[in-house]
Scaffold this motif. Structure first.
Motif, PDB file in Angstrom:
ATOM      1  N   THR A  56      -4.626   4.890  -1.007  1.00 17.75           N
ATOM      2  CA  THR A  56      -3.224   4.507  -0.787  1.00 17.75           C
ATOM      3  C   THR A  56      -2.795   5.097   0.553  1.00 17.75           C
ATOM      4  OG1 THR A  56      -2.791   4.482  -3.163  1.00 17.75           O
ATOM      5  CG2 THR A  56      -0.878   4.712  -1.724  1.00 17.75           C
TER       6      THR A  56
ATOM      7  N   LYS B 249      -4.627  -3.669  -1.934  1.00 12.52           N
ATOM      8  CA  LYS B 249      -3.440  -2.974  -1.449  1.00 12.52           C
ATOM      9  C   LYS B 249      -3.068  -3.595  -0.100  1.00 12.52           C
ATOM     10  CE  LYS B 249      -2.026   0.212  -3.391  1.00 12.52           C
ATOM     11  NZ  LYS B 249      -2.360   1.634  -3.363  1.00 12.52           N
TER      12      LYS B 249
ATOM     13  N   SER C 177       1.492   4.346  -5.233  1.00  9.21           N
ATOM     14  CA  SER C 177       0.376   5.215  -5.586  1.00  9.21           C
ATOM     15  C   SER C 177      -0.426   4.582  -6.705  1.00  9.21           C
ATOM     16  CB  SER C 177       0.883   6.586  -6.039  1.00  9.21           C
ATOM     17  OG  SER C 177       1.601   7.191  -4.992  1.00  9.21           O
ATOM     18  N   THR C 178      -1.739   4.473  -6.488  1.00 11.81           N
ATOM     19  CA  THR C 178      -2.625   3.913  -7.498  1.00 11.81           C
ATOM     20  C   THR C 178      -3.713   4.949  -7.751  1.00 11.81           C
ATOM     21  OG1 THR C 178      -3.564   2.727  -5.601  1.00 11.81           O
ATOM     22  CG2 THR C 178      -2.297   1.428  -7.182  1.00 11.81           C
TER      23      THR C 178
ATOM     24  N   GLU D 136      -6.453   9.400  -1.947  1.00 12.12           N
ATOM     25  CA  GLU D 136      -6.560   8.739  -3.258  1.00 12.12           C
ATOM     26  C   GLU D 136      -5.639   9.473  -4.222  1.00 12.12           C
ATOM     27  OE1 GLU D 136     -10.663   8.640  -4.455  1.00 12.12           O
ATOM     28  OE2 GLU D 136     -11.208   7.267  -2.841  1.00 12.12           O
TER      29      GLU D 136
ATOM     30  N   ASP E 166       0.793  -1.227   0.000  1.00 17.64           N
ATOM     31  CA  ASP E 166       0.000   0.000   0.000  1.00 17.64           C
ATOM     32  C   ASP E 166       0.833   1.289   0.000  1.00 17.64           C
ATOM     33  OD1 ASP E 166      -2.511   1.104  -0.269  1.00 17.64           O
ATOM     34  OD2 ASP E 166      -2.816   1.362   1.879  1.00 17.64           O
ATOM     35  N   ASN E 167       2.098   1.201  -0.383  1.00 20.85           N
ATOM     36  CA  ASN E 167       2.867   2.446  -0.558  1.00 20.85           C
ATOM     37  C   ASN E 167       3.094   2.757  -2.042  1.00 20.85           C
ATOM     38  OD1 ASN E 167       4.669   0.353  -0.969  1.00 20.85           O
ATOM     39  ND2 ASN E 167       6.349   1.291   0.161  1.00 20.85           N
TER      40      ASN E 167
ATOM     41  N   THR F 272       3.227   0.298 -10.981  1.00 23.82           N
ATOM     42  CA  THR F 272       1.861  -0.200 -11.208  1.00 23.82           C
ATOM     43  C   THR F 272       1.381   0.165 -12.610  1.00 23.82           C
ATOM     44  OG1 THR F 272       1.003   1.733 -10.023  1.00 23.82           O
ATOM     45  CG2 THR F 272       1.147  -0.327  -8.794  1.00 23.82           C
TER      46      THR F 272
END
Lengths: 101, 464
Positions: free
Chosen positions: B78, B110, B72-73, B89, B69-70, B97
């Motif tokens: 995140t 995540k 960025s999506t 977000e 979860d580090n 990614t």
């Protein structure tokens, strides 16, 4: 291993101010102790001789990375996108606390 | 097709042969991820609808991945496992990614991690600890513990983690999966929530070596958006070098064979015997004691943490600095200390000079050997809560990983057996700068010979 178990509280308060952290007295005491222990530990580096040794910042040693003039800027955010995560906005700007009183 | 335990490579093949549909594959892993979330807490966010992007090639068509979860999506929460970013977000996609989505993969969830990647047990997460699938009373390691737990329990066929020092290899060792840390600068850091910028390195977590090579094929390479990313030449396909029949010269650094839990050491020595029987040559070598790498890492990483976390002011996104938990505040304070006037030369610059010595030390030894082998960690998985008893828990657990992180060289952790408690034992293989091919080759040869002593299979079979 511990010689000087903690750093003075005054120094911890100064560091908290520099790093813009609001810490309770308990936290200040805890971090003073932990910082002291860490500093004792990392002192072992003095056992290694670094006379005439250059410092390395990045291991892959890449220098002078620049964009060519005219490179299209594909990373630009719209104003709306840039503001989307902000807690406080005002007229499509970030709103912050007054800095100069 | 029976999906349970299938390698990423074999699912790619089955999808391409239309033996199974992308929707069925997603559904299979989504169900598993949700079903075991309560037991393992491997995710911060699970996505009912896959996170997908614009597809450019279809190498990973229909493959759902879990991502730490580090990363960025775009438009997908995140947090880096910190409540400071609870609702964040990102408005853009990380390069890693983005490349995976362009290859046709989707993101299923995540993964939980140590908050801001500060830790080696996933217990500093603001969303509660992840549990080790092999024994839920134990920690999965960290900071990529959510990702290694997910792959170990087969909640996803593969995942992407990140390392600052050991954060892929150490939890891969504790969870009994394959975890690769590439050379610093081989994979872009763009869009990875920064911890120690001169160390951070994304990498794959998989159930086979070939899967790691396949994911590396997609994520490795220069990136305009990361000035520290390297344009050093890379193979078109890492799997070709990986599969070559090579006789390797293997170095064993004697300083890395000390203070290891006896039943762990025994399994690693048995793995050495396997390599010897295959005709590889072993050499005893000597490196700078890894205890110094702990100090170098502690100084440089804390300094970079204090700078990187300075940006969280609650103005543009996220909550304000009161939302930092204990560990982050401690690291910010120490970083500010070592960078402050009067101490800079004694600590920061001294550490940077020893970084030079560690790089020279590794370059010297790689003139004589192809790879270095050692245990990946000093012990197998600890019980949850143990880390609070040790002031240097993370640093000590990562002691055998840190020199490669300080120098920036590649290394992998692979499972080589189980200890007397029935917990997985990881072995580390270190390689020279940008020589991921040889690291993968050495790991692949062991896998072909032993199938990792069935460790990965046994791990998955606990979660049928």
């Amino acid at each position: 291993m511990s010689k000087k178990a903690s750093i003075p509280k005054k120094n911890a308060e100064h560091l908290a101010k520099l790093t813009n952290l609001t810490l309770s007295d308990d936290e200040l005491a805890l971090y003073s102790k932990q910082l002291g222990e860490t500093i004792d530990y990392i002192d072992n580096l003095n056992e290694l001789n670094t006379k005439n040794v250059q410092a390395t910042s990045h291991s892959t040693a890449i220098t002078n990375v620049t964009f060519e003039d005219g490179t299209p800027s594909v990373r630009t955010l719209t104003q709306q996108e840039a503001l989307k995560g902000a807690n406080h906005t005002s007229s499509d700007y970030f709103a912050v606390n007054r800095i100069i009183a | 097709m029976d999906l349970l335990g299938a390698s990423l490579t074999s699912i790619v093949q089955a999808l391409s042969d239309k033996k199974i549909s992308a929707a069925d594959v997603y559904d299979f892993f989504l169900k598993r991820s949700k079903h075991y979330q309560n037991d393992l807490n491997a995710y911060v966010t699970i996505l009912d609808k896959p996170h997908a992007g614009k597809v450019k090639n279809n190498i990973l068509h229909g493959i759902p991945l879990c991502v730490k979860d580090n990363f960025s999506t775009r438009g997908v929460r995140t947090t880096a496992s910190s409540k400071l970013l609870d609702k964040y977000e990102p408005p853009y996609e990380s390069t890693v990614t983005k490349r995976l989505l362009e290859a046709g993969a989707t993101i299923l969830g995540k993964n939980n991690m140590d908050a801001w990647a500060h830790g080696s047990s996933t217990e500093t997460s603001d969303y509660g600890p992840t549990r080790n699938p092999w024994d839920t009373q134990r920690a999965p390691g960290g900071s990529s513990g959510g990702t290694t737990a997910s792959v170990s329990a087969y909640l996803a066929p593969a995942g992407i983690g990140s390392e600052t020092a050991g954060s892929i290899r150490q939890p891969a060792s504790w969870c009994g999966v394959v975890g690769l840390k590439p050379t610093y600068g081989r994979v872009s850091r763009y869009g990875v929530i920064a911890m120690g910028s001169s160390f951070d390195c994304p990498g794959p977590v998989t159930t086979t070596v070939e899967d790691a090579a396949l994911l590396l094929n997609i994520i490795a390479g220069n990136d305009l958006f990361d000035a520290t990313c390297s344009d050093y030449k890379r193979p078109d396909d890492y799997r070709i070098g990986m599969k070559k029949k090579r006789k390797l010269t293997i170095g064993v650094p004697k300083e890395y064979m000390q203070n290891i839990e006896p039943s762990m050491l025994k399994k690693v020595e048995e793995a050495f015997e396997v390599y010897k029987k295959m005709g590889h040559i072993f050499k005893s070598v000597s490196l700078i004691d890894p205890k110094y790498a702990i100090s170098v890492y502690t100084i440089l990483q804390r300094a970079e943490v204090s700078s990187n976390l300075a940006r969280y002011d609650g103005v543009r996104y996220g909550k304000n600095r009161r939302a930092f938990a204990k560990e982050a505040k401690k690291r910010i304070m120490l970083g500010a200390f070592t960078l402050s006037q009067g101490f800079y030369d004694a600590y920061y610059e001294k550490a940077q000079k020893i970084k030079t010595l560690i790089i020279e030390d590794l370059r010297r030894v790689f003139k004589d050997v192809d790879v270095l082998m050692s245990p990946a960690t000093p012990t197998t998985a600890f019980k949850l809560g143990e880390f609070e008893k040790y002031p240097f828990f993370g640093e000590v657990m990562d002691v055998l990983n840190e020199s490669a992180s300080v120098a920036g060289t590649p290394a992998i952790s692979i499972p080589v057996g189980l200890d007397t408690k029935g917990l997985p034992v990881g072995m580390q293989i270190m390689g020279n700068f940008f020589d991921e091919e040889t690291v993968l080759n050495a790991a692949y040869q062991f896998e072909q010979e032993t199938n990792f002593m069935d460790v990965i299979k046994k791990g998955i079979n606990n979660y049928v």
